[in-house]
Design an enzyme around this catalytic site. Sequence first.
Site, PDB file in Angstrom:
ATOM      1  N   LYS A   1      54.607  37.886  43.570  1.00 56.65           N
ATOM      2  CA  LYS A   1      53.684  36.870  43.070  1.00 56.65           C
ATOM      3  C   LYS A   1      54.071  35.544  43.684  1.00 56.65           C
ATOM      4  O   LYS A   1      55.236  35.348  44.056  1.00 56.65           O
ATOM      5  CB  LYS A   1      53.785  36.784  41.541  1.00 56.65           C
ATOM      6  CG  LYS A   1      52.648  36.042  40.880  1.00 56.65           C
ATOM      7  CD  LYS A   1      51.346  36.798  40.979  1.00 56.65           C
ATOM      8  CE  LYS A   1      50.603  36.859  39.699  1.00 56.65           C
ATOM      9  NZ  LYS A   1      49.654  37.952  39.626  1.00 56.65           N
TER      10      LYS A   1
ATOM     11  N   ASP B   1      44.455  34.859  42.865  1.00 56.45           N
ATOM     12  CA  ASP B   1      44.950  34.867  41.488  1.00 56.45           C
ATOM     13  C   ASP B   1      44.286  33.660  40.810  1.00 56.45           C
ATOM     14  O   ASP B   1      43.179  33.280  41.213  1.00 56.45           O
ATOM     15  CB  ASP B   1      46.492  34.786  41.512  1.00 56.45           C
ATOM     16  CG  ASP B   1      47.134  35.278  40.236  1.00 56.45           C
ATOM     17  OD1 ASP B   1      47.356  36.483  40.111  1.00 56.45           O
ATOM     18  OD2 ASP B   1      47.407  34.458  39.339  1.00 56.45           O
TER      19      ASP B   1
END
Length: 397
Positions: A85, A125
């Site tokens: 991430k 995201d």
Amino acid sequence: MSFADSELELLRRPRRVFTFTIPVIMDSGKVKIFNGYRVQYNDALGPTKGGLRFHPEVNLEEVKTLAFLMALKSALVGIPFGGAKGGIEVDVRELSGKELERLSRGFIREAHPFIGERVDIPAPDVNTDEKIMGYMVDEYSKIKGEFVPGVVTGKPILLGGSLGRTEATALGGSYVLNKYLETIKKEPKDTSVVIQGFGNVGSNIARILHDDGFKILAISDVNGAIYKKEGLDIKEIFSMQTENGVIPNVKKVNKLTNKEMLELDCDVLIPAALSHQIMADNAGNIKAKIILEMANEPVAPNADTILRKKGITVIPDVLANAGGVIVSYFEWVQNTSNNYWSKEKVYKELESRIIEALSLLLEKYNKLDKEEDMRSVAYSIALEKILKAEKFRGRLK
Ligand code: GLU
């Protein structure tokens, strides 16, 4: 599930952590430095994979947790990726389009030695979309001197994006919810839904569930929620032109705060915004029977036990929102084979993968007589695969 000390030691820390400072020349001519992070948590099952978010509150600890969740998510749904991430500390509302482009390209200039289609593959995201992925693939390809579409997913279709990727997360969640309700013999038409968040995931799942016949009682954006006891006219809402992520000015509805909306009496609550929306201090007030976690970690760890004791079923993020990364995998397969799929094929493959993962999870969960929540069962399925792969690699005994 119990772990050996060496397993815990390996799982407790991310494999690689990068922090970047990204200088951007602003429209004013002044230079502003942005902080960025990328965490490649675990790569036992394949190249690391996960989104990159733009948000003022991004911080390294949160990125580490989210990277770990990505590793679990990919393992749970059986795609050959590890977990990563990233994030950049920025309020996108304060940037012009050109500044946003320079920031996106700047991230790639700093991160390019550490990412790659067989290394680590970013994706959209929170507050990042296909436009940003387009700049990123262009910048990366420029540096490499060849077109490398598989370095990021969630790209525009013309740059190697997959049909169906935009709505994939929401669609995956709708497949999971419909199937779960089927197993408890509940029909969409008798099921009321409250949705928090009107970004890509929240708005798409509102539209899809409305089309499936669910009654959508409330939706919300950053400014608050709108609510109608008889169900909102989602078609009307979508027919009104609006800014991305913002609910249009609908007449004859009740206005609620986000907090009031989360506590509405409904069958299914869908948090599709940011993490930690349901915590120990408001979990006791939740009246929904099912929570479908479409955001990442919207239920804080300290709220899980409270919800379980109240008999509320939480369908965890690692399954509920896995549609996004599943179709990212399909996009990567298409990029690396240079063979592109129809939307029907994407939808069909997505449905079969996510439903297979749900069935496996339910099979284990239903045997446990509800003394464990669905999240712990999902985690144990995923961790077992990761640890097995670590052993095959010889990194664990
Ligand atoms: N950001 C999405 C997630 O949290 C998608 C990640 C991806 O497609 O790699 O699952």
